[in-house]
Motif scaffolding. Sequence first.
Motif, PDB file in Angstrom:
ATOM      1  N   ASN A 119      54.440 133.349  20.344  1.00  0.00           N
ATOM      2  CA  ASN A 119      53.163 132.664  20.574  1.00  0.00           C
ATOM      3  C   ASN A 119      53.407 131.168  20.734  1.00  0.00           C
ATOM      4  OD1 ASN A 119      51.261 134.912  20.337  1.00  0.00           O
ATOM      5  ND2 ASN A 119      52.139 135.090  18.288  1.00  0.00           N
ATOM      6  N   GLY A 120      52.903 130.602  21.833  1.00  0.00           N
ATOM      7  CA  GLY A 120      53.205 129.227  22.202  1.00  0.00           C
ATOM      8  C   GLY A 120      52.233 128.189  21.667  1.00  0.00           C
ATOM      9  N   GLY A 121      52.172 127.065  22.392  1.00  0.00           N
ATOM     10  CA  GLY A 121      51.577 125.830  21.873  1.00  0.00           C
ATOM     11  C   GLY A 121      50.134 125.541  22.237  1.00  0.00           C
ATOM     12  N   TYR A 122      49.438 126.445  22.947  1.00  0.00           N
ATOM     13  CA  TYR A 122      47.995 126.242  23.124  1.00  0.00           C
ATOM     14  C   TYR A 122      47.358 126.801  21.856  1.00  0.00           C
ATOM     15  CZ  TYR A 122      48.948 125.873  28.238  1.00  0.00           C
ATOM     16  OH  TYR A 122      49.420 125.548  29.484  1.00  0.00           O
ATOM     17  N   ALA A 123      47.538 126.094  20.765  1.00  0.00           N
ATOM     18  CA  ALA A 123      47.197 126.607  19.442  1.00  0.00           C
ATOM     19  C   ALA A 123      47.150 125.456  18.445  1.00  0.00           C
ATOM     20  CB  ALA A 123      48.247 127.626  19.015  1.00  0.00           C
ATOM     21  N   ASP A 124      46.776 125.768  17.198  1.00  0.00           N
ATOM     22  CA  ASP A 124      46.801 124.682  16.205  1.00  0.00           C
ATOM     23  C   ASP A 124      48.177 124.537  15.561  1.00  0.00           C
ATOM     24  OD1 ASP A 124      46.660 126.958  14.616  1.00  0.00           O
ATOM     25  OD2 ASP A 124      44.877 126.319  13.496  1.00  0.00           O
ATOM     26  N   ARG A 125      48.952 125.618  15.538  1.00  0.00           N
ATOM     27  CA  ARG A 125      50.295 125.529  14.960  1.00  0.00           C
ATOM     28  C   ARG A 125      51.258 126.431  15.745  1.00  0.00           C
ATOM     29  NH1 ARG A 125      49.663 127.843   9.658  1.00  0.00           N
ATOM     30  NH2 ARG A 125      47.635 128.531  10.386  1.00  0.00           N
ATOM     31  N   VAL A 126      52.557 126.188  15.553  1.00  0.00           N
ATOM     32  CA  VAL A 126      53.581 126.991  16.229  1.00  0.00           C
ATOM     33  C   VAL A 126      54.832 126.978  15.344  1.00  0.00           C
ATOM     34  CG1 VAL A 126      54.619 125.074  17.556  1.00  0.00           C
ATOM     35  CG2 VAL A 126      54.652 127.382  18.519  1.00  0.00           C
ATOM     36  N   ARG A 127      55.678 127.974  15.519  1.00  0.00           N
ATOM     37  CA  ARG A 127      56.917 128.023  14.737  1.00  0.00           C
ATOM     38  C   ARG A 127      58.138 128.128  15.639  1.00  0.00           C
ATOM     39  NH1 ARG A 127      55.629 132.094   9.747  1.00  0.00           N
ATOM     40  NH2 ARG A 127      54.022 130.788   8.769  1.00  0.00           N
ATOM     41  N   ALA A 128      59.249 127.601  15.147  1.00  0.00           N
ATOM     42  CA  ALA A 128      60.503 127.699  15.900  1.00  0.00           C
ATOM     43  C   ALA A 128      61.665 127.515  14.943  1.00  0.00           C
ATOM     44  CB  ALA A 128      60.556 126.619  16.967  1.00  0.00           C
ATOM     45  N   ASN A 129      62.848 127.937  15.380  1.00  0.00           N
ATOM     46  CA  ASN A 129      64.067 127.637  14.645  1.00  0.00           C
ATOM     47  C   ASN A 129      64.243 126.118  14.618  1.00  0.00           C
ATOM     48  OD1 ASN A 129      66.917 127.048  14.170  1.00  0.00           O
ATOM     49  ND2 ASN A 129      67.241 129.250  14.410  1.00  0.00           N
ATOM     50  N   ALA A 130      64.562 125.567  13.452  1.00  0.00           N
ATOM     51  CA  ALA A 130      64.663 124.109  13.277  1.00  0.00           C
ATOM     52  C   ALA A 130      65.654 123.463  14.247  1.00  0.00           C
ATOM     53  CB  ALA A 130      65.078 123.787  11.843  1.00  0.00           C
ATOM     54  N   ARG A 131      66.649 124.214  14.713  1.00  0.00           N
ATOM     55  CA  ARG A 131      67.644 123.640  15.640  1.00  0.00           C
ATOM     56  C   ARG A 131      67.009 123.201  16.954  1.00  0.00           C
ATOM     57  NH1 ARG A 131      71.229 127.193  17.674  1.00  0.00           N
ATOM     58  NH2 ARG A 131      70.345 129.073  16.752  1.00  0.00           N
ATOM     59  N   PHE A 132      65.833 123.748  17.281  1.00  0.00           N
ATOM     60  CA  PHE A 132      65.188 123.432  18.560  1.00  0.00           C
ATOM     61  C   PHE A 132      64.003 122.480  18.405  1.00  0.00           C
ATOM     62  CE2 PHE A 132      67.738 127.112  19.027  1.00  0.00           C
ATOM     63  CZ  PHE A 132      68.372 126.889  20.243  1.00  0.00           C
ATOM     64  N   VAL A 133      63.816 121.987  17.197  1.00  0.00           N
ATOM     65  CA  VAL A 133      62.708 121.052  16.915  1.00  0.00           C
ATOM     66  C   VAL A 133      63.312 119.662  16.776  1.00  0.00           C
ATOM     67  CG1 VAL A 133      60.847 120.502  15.307  1.00  0.00           C
ATOM     68  CG2 VAL A 133      61.396 122.899  15.797  1.00  0.00           C
ATOM     69  N   VAL A 134      62.867 118.736  17.634  1.00  0.00           N
ATOM     70  CA  VAL A 134      63.527 117.422  17.703  1.00  0.00           C
ATOM     71  C   VAL A 134      62.569 116.302  17.304  1.00  0.00           C
ATOM     72  CG1 VAL A 134      65.178 118.110  19.474  1.00  0.00           C
ATOM     73  CG2 VAL A 134      62.965 117.223  20.177  1.00  0.00           C
ATOM     74  N   PRO A 135      63.076 115.290  16.574  1.00  0.00           N
ATOM     75  CA  PRO A 135      62.232 114.141  16.239  1.00  0.00           C
ATOM     76  C   PRO A 135      61.856 113.367  17.500  1.00  0.00           C
ATOM     77  CG  PRO A 135      64.257 114.169  14.930  1.00  0.00           C
ATOM     78  CD  PRO A 135      64.426 115.185  16.006  1.00  0.00           C
ATOM     79  N   ILE A 136      60.663 112.779  17.511  1.00  0.00           N
ATOM     80  CA  ILE A 136      60.197 111.989  18.659  1.00  0.00           C
ATOM     81  C   ILE A 136      60.401 110.502  18.334  1.00  0.00           C
ATOM     82  CG2 ILE A 136      58.202 111.412  20.121  1.00  0.00           C
ATOM     83  CD1 ILE A 136      59.111 114.316  20.441  1.00  0.00           C
ATOM     84  N   PRO A 137      61.119 109.766  19.203  1.00  0.00           N
ATOM     85  CA  PRO A 137      61.323 108.330  18.940  1.00  0.00           C
ATOM     86  C   PRO A 137      59.980 107.598  18.825  1.00  0.00           C
ATOM     87  CG  PRO A 137      62.676 109.068  20.806  1.00  0.00           C
ATOM     88  CD  PRO A 137      61.767 110.202  20.452  1.00  0.00           C
ATOM     89  N   ASP A 138      59.918 106.600  17.916  1.00  0.00           N
ATOM     90  CA  ASP A 138      58.664 105.864  17.669  1.00  0.00           C
ATOM     91  C   ASP A 138      58.100 105.219  18.937  1.00  0.00           C
ATOM     92  OD1 ASP A 138      58.777 106.533  15.041  1.00  0.00           O
ATOM     93  OD2 ASP A 138      59.653 104.625  14.371  1.00  0.00           O
ATOM     94  N   ALA A 139      58.990 104.800  19.845  1.00  0.00           N
ATOM     95  CA  ALA A 139      58.526 104.086  21.040  1.00  0.00           C
ATOM     96  C   ALA A 139      57.733 104.982  21.999  1.00  0.00           C
ATOM     97  CB  ALA A 139      59.724 103.483  21.776  1.00  0.00           C
ATOM     98  N   LEU A 140      57.788 106.293  21.807  1.00  0.00           N
ATOM     99  CA  LEU A 140      57.082 107.212  22.719  1.00  0.00           C
ATOM    100  C   LEU A 140      55.781 107.677  22.075  1.00  0.00           C
ATOM    101  CD1 LEU A 140      60.090 109.475  23.802  1.00  0.00           C
ATOM    102  CD2 LEU A 140      59.106 107.571  25.088  1.00  0.00           C
ATOM    103  N   ASP A 141      54.652 107.487  22.768  1.00  0.00           N
ATOM    104  CA  ASP A 141      53.401 108.022  22.211  1.00  0.00           C
ATOM    105  C   ASP A 141      53.282 109.497  22.620  1.00  0.00           C
ATOM    106  OD1 ASP A 141      50.992 108.369  24.288  1.00  0.00           O
ATOM    107  OD2 ASP A 141      52.324 106.773  24.961  1.00  0.00           O
ATOM    108  N   SER A 142      52.582 110.255  21.779  1.00  0.00           N
ATOM    109  CA  SER A 142      52.629 111.718  21.888  1.00  0.00           C
ATOM    110  C   SER A 142      52.070 112.231  23.208  1.00  0.00           C
ATOM    111  CB  SER A 142      51.877 112.347  20.716  1.00  0.00           C
ATOM    112  OG  SER A 142      52.495 111.976  19.506  1.00  0.00           O
TER     113      SER A 142
END
Length: 335
Positions: A119-142
Amino acid sequence: MAQIQGLAAHAAGAELLSFRYDPGKLAAHEVEIAITHCGICHSDLHLIANDWGISQYPFIPGHEIIGKVSAVGSEVKSLEVGQRVGLGWQSNSCGHCEWCLTGRENLCPESEGTCVHRNGGYADRVRANARFVVPIPDALDSEHAAPLLCAGITVYNPLRINGINPSSRVGVVGIGGLGHLAIQFARVFGAEVTAFSTSPAKEEEARALGAHHFINSLESKAMKETVGALDFVLTTVNADQDWGAYLQALRPNGTLWFVGVPPKPVSVQAFPLISGLRTIGGSPVGSPSRLREMLDVAARHGVKATTELFPMAKANEAIEKVKKSKVRYRAVLAN
Ligand code: NAP
Ligand code: ZN
């Protein structure tokens, strides 16, 4: 764990309807993300329509996700609750094959897509293996960074794989979600950039994004001017084209590279490949380490998506606009 609230297609090509599911217990290596933004990639439209014959319904699309970590599994050491993170096309891989062990997880035969049989991201929450979840640099707005998670990495990776540099002459075919980011990255790599588009109205914006030249690909006279002019042509279109004309645009040793998925098989003459040592290739997104690198490059060089923001509840409206090619250049859903 509380149920996850999403929007799902219940049959091929159907409108998205509200849909809740029980995510079960959070696995030891998984992260749960409370989604703030999710881009609409054309692959979501292909999947809703079951163009690739792999969709399962109910299907929640979405794989250009930004949000905050809301829970971490017992074995997750790399991320903390509350951290702003992103998740793209890939959510998991085996972790032990030749490709995973050499940092090319995007080539893992057991790769799992964020919204393929999950189940993908048109949702309130989503799950994934932590290896594929990356921090977003502060300089980039969401809002402007969400499209980098799929469109951005998909066009950045081939430029890196193919060694694009200031001596390169790069063509980008199709100025949509992927294409408008490809122009920006090719420019950051120092290349001379030619945009190919079927929409003459995009010329001014394509040049503002960094294109040195703009070719209306529907005009055969303009296409003839590109013969033998380019080293690398990256095609991002989801439509059939005269691929022979793009091979003709290549200099000797040049490469025609597919990231967009045309419906029909790509048919070309062998002679231009043989006579000029030309090649045809293609690539799927990029590895997690390449994804981190791309986000860092985007932050430092000011690459960002041009977006149109829609509330999550208006996903169907946004999808219709993407279908009609009316979005400049990426629709992003926000919770
Ligand atoms: P998009 O935003 O809809 O842009 C596609 C662009 O293609 C359009 O803006 C248009 O550009 C051009 N186009 C559309 N219809 C056309 C037609 N009939 N003839 C010629 N050009 C046409 O889509 P996207 O999100 O960038 O995705 C593009 C493709 O990449 C899709 O097939 C998607 O599935 C694929 N994709 C692949 C990967 C991967 O890992 N390889 C990752 C993400 C997406 P102009 O108006 O400039 O002509
Ligand atoms: Zn995508």
